[in-house]
Design a protein around this motif. Structure first.
Motif, PDB file in Angstrom:
ATOM      1  N   UNK A   1      -6.817  73.917 -83.753  1.00  0.00           N
ATOM      2  CA  UNK A   1      -5.416  74.279 -84.027  1.00  0.00           C
ATOM      3  C   UNK A   1      -5.348  75.495 -84.937  1.00  0.00           C
ATOM      4  N   UNK A   2      -6.215  75.527 -85.964  1.00  0.00           N
ATOM      5  CA  UNK A   2      -6.227  76.681 -86.864  1.00  0.00           C
ATOM      6  C   UNK A   2      -6.714  77.926 -86.136  1.00  0.00           C
ATOM      7  N   UNK A   3      -7.741  77.788 -85.303  1.00  0.00           N
ATOM      8  CA  UNK A   3      -8.266  78.932 -84.554  1.00  0.00           C
ATOM      9  C   UNK A   3      -7.193  79.507 -83.640  1.00  0.00           C
TER      10      UNK A   3
ATOM     11  N   UNK B   1     -14.336  91.620 -76.739  1.00  0.00           N
ATOM     12  CA  UNK B   1     -13.419  90.783 -77.501  1.00  0.00           C
ATOM     13  C   UNK B   1     -14.095  90.080 -78.661  1.00  0.00           C
ATOM     14  N   UNK B   2     -13.424  89.075 -79.186  1.00  0.00           N
ATOM     15  CA  UNK B   2     -13.897  88.392 -80.382  1.00  0.00           C
ATOM     16  C   UNK B   2     -14.336  86.971 -80.058  1.00  0.00           C
TER      17      UNK B   2
ATOM     18  N   UNK C   1     -12.947  84.430 -77.133  1.00  0.00           N
ATOM     19  CA  UNK C   1     -13.640  83.262 -76.574  1.00  0.00           C
ATOM     20  C   UNK C   1     -13.854  82.260 -77.698  1.00  0.00           C
ATOM     21  N   UNK C   2     -13.334  81.042 -77.513  1.00  0.00           N
ATOM     22  CA  UNK C   2     -13.603  79.956 -78.447  1.00  0.00           C
ATOM     23  C   UNK C   2     -14.841  79.226 -77.944  1.00  0.00           C
ATOM     24  N   UNK C   3     -15.834  79.082 -78.827  1.00  0.00           N
ATOM     25  CA  UNK C   3     -17.114  78.487 -78.451  1.00  0.00           C
ATOM     26  C   UNK C   3     -17.242  77.085 -79.053  1.00  0.00           C
TER      27      UNK C   3
ATOM     28  N   UNK D   1      -5.434  83.253 -83.792  1.00  0.00           N
ATOM     29  CA  UNK D   1      -5.491  84.192 -82.677  1.00  0.00           C
ATOM     30  C   UNK D   1      -4.095  84.594 -82.209  1.00  0.00           C
ATOM     31  N   UNK D   2      -3.221  83.618 -82.039  1.00  0.00           N
ATOM     32  CA  UNK D   2      -1.880  83.938 -81.550  1.00  0.00           C
ATOM     33  C   UNK D   2      -1.074  84.705 -82.594  1.00  0.00           C
ATOM     34  N   UNK D   3      -1.307  84.436 -83.868  1.00  0.00           N
ATOM     35  CA  UNK D   3      -0.647  85.227 -84.912  1.00  0.00           C
ATOM     36  C   UNK D   3      -1.065  86.694 -84.854  1.00  0.00           C
ATOM     37  N   UNK D   4      -2.279  86.934 -84.360  1.00  0.00           N
ATOM     38  CA  UNK D   4      -2.768  88.305 -84.194  1.00  0.00           C
ATOM     39  C   UNK D   4      -2.322  88.914 -82.868  1.00  0.00           C
ATOM     40  N   UNK D   5      -1.559  88.142 -82.082  1.00  0.00           N
ATOM     41  CA  UNK D   5      -1.084  88.625 -80.792  1.00  0.00           C
ATOM     42  C   UNK D   5      -2.085  88.460 -79.670  1.00  0.00           C
TER      43      UNK D   5
END
Length: 391
Positions: free
Chosen positions: A168-170, A261-262, A238-240, A174-178
């Motif tokens: 949820x934090x991740x 990307x990140x 990419x969330x790992x 990410x979405x806060x950064x657009x």
């Protein structure tokens, strides 16, 4: 943001004990098996730990155990908790569920007082039913899987936040950064599924979904197909959800194939192990954390941990995994201290459930008869590419 000490001070234990010798010592001890424990003295209890002390996830088990043993050894030197000494009997499962189940049966047959510090979701899921059947407490597994927390189990106690909390934090970050095109690379087992579920849940709350999903087998670094699938989707991030060896292999291969990307990881990856595996390629890789940073002395628990390392001969690497082991041991000892009357499994459970709004050196924990998850603390850290970690 504070950063960790330079790699030389993290990676080389003092007193001439090299990482290789330290790793070999722990792995060798695990290979010896659990001793016969049925006739335990009244002033001594033994905890059973099955964890990865060899194989691609070995650093997770080695470091968590080292931190816990550091605390218990120094507790014992002060007379123990309520005059009771604590030892850990450890067995190596290589992060494989079948081996973990066999180890757990052996530990339970030897009448360990509780199971402690199991490493990983698939292994913990194999062990918890056995602990439940034996009516033996299952304390501080190194996993955030919801399947170990729901439905509620009176014998299971969790110190760390869940993977749902971490993802949820991740996703929020990410979405806060657009960044809304989010892909998931996950281990093809219960751990990976737990992390994927957390990411999907967090994205659903924002009317989003993963743009692509790909897997890797447990204890494997065969990531070529995953790179092909995820790079084709051109995700922003990419969330790992895997262990450090496969995550490092994926990052290197994805970048070599042109991905710019990140990358974000959950805490189970093993932050320092991932930093070590990636070296300069770790720059900009993010990891969520469920315990405070061991690299900044702003919290009393970190100062306590580093002082314990100094007192213990600097044989423990200060990293997130060893600090979690240290804190889990400290929380267990607090439950022992609060147990009423003779120390039994039931009185331990009562002692743990009496821990309400308690601070472990600035890290707030709370249990109750209906809540066995002590903390929902999560924060993000970043690898710098030179072996350091910033939070």
């Amino acid at each position: 943001m504070p950063s960790s000490p330079p790699p030389s001070s993290l990676h080389a234990p003092a007193s001439g004990l090299s990482r290789r010798r330290f790793t070999s010592f722990i792995a060798g001890a695990a290979a010896l098996g659990a001793p016969a424990l049925k006739a335990q003295p009244a002033n001594r209890l033994v905890l059973g730990q099955s964890a990865a002390f060899s194989g691609p996830a070995a650093q997770l088990g080695i470091q968590f155990h080292a931190g816990a043993k550091l605390f218990f050894d120094q507790l014992n030197a002060r007379g123990g908790a309520n005059q009771t000494q604590v030892d850990i009997s450890l067995l190596d499962d290589g992060y494989e569920p079948d081996r973990c189940a066999a180890n757990t049966r052996k530990l339970l047959d030897n009448d360990v007082f509780a199971l402690f510090g199991y490493i990983g979701t698939p292994t913990s899921l194999a062990a918890l039913p056995l602990a439940t059947q034996a009516q033996t407490p299952f304390f501080a597994p190194f996993t955030g899987a919801m399947a170990l927390r729901q439905p509620f189990n009176r014998l299971a106690f969790h110190m760390r936040a869940s993977y749902n909390d971490e993802t949820a934090l991740i996703v929020k970050q990410l979405t806060n950064l657009g960044l809304k095109k989010i892909a998931v690379f996950h281990q093809n087992d219960a751990y990976g599924k737990a992390g994927l579920d957390g990411v999907t849940l967090a994205l659903n709350a924002m009317q989003l979904k993963p743009v692509a999903v790909a897997t890797v087998e447990r204890n494997s670094v065969d990531v070529a197909q995953a790179v092909s699938i995820l790079n084709a989707a051109q995700p922003d991030a990419v969330v790992q959800i895997s262990a450090y060896t496969s995550c490092a292999a994926y990052i290197r291969a994805a970048r070599a194939a042109g991905y710019g990307g990140t990358f974000y990881n959950v805490s189970f990856v093993g932050t320092q192990a991932l930093a070590d595996a990636l070296g300069k390629d770790g720059a900009g890789v993010a990891v969520s954390q469920v315990v405070p940073t061991p690299y900044s002395t702003s919290r009393p628990i970190t100062r306590e941990f580093l002082a314990a390392i100094a007192q213990g001969g600097n044989k423990v690497q200060p990293n997130f995994s060893s600090m979690e082991g240290f804190m889990a041991a400290r929380l267990f000892a607090e439950g022992m201290r609060r147990a009423s009357g003779r120390l039994t499994r039931d009185s331990l459970i009562g002692g743990l459930e009496s821990i309400r709004d308690y601070s472990i050196g600035g890290f707030n924990v709370s249990f109750s008869p209906g809540n066995h998850v002590a903390s929902r603390f999560v924060e993000l850290s970043m690898l710098t590419g030179d072996g350091r970690v910033r939070t």
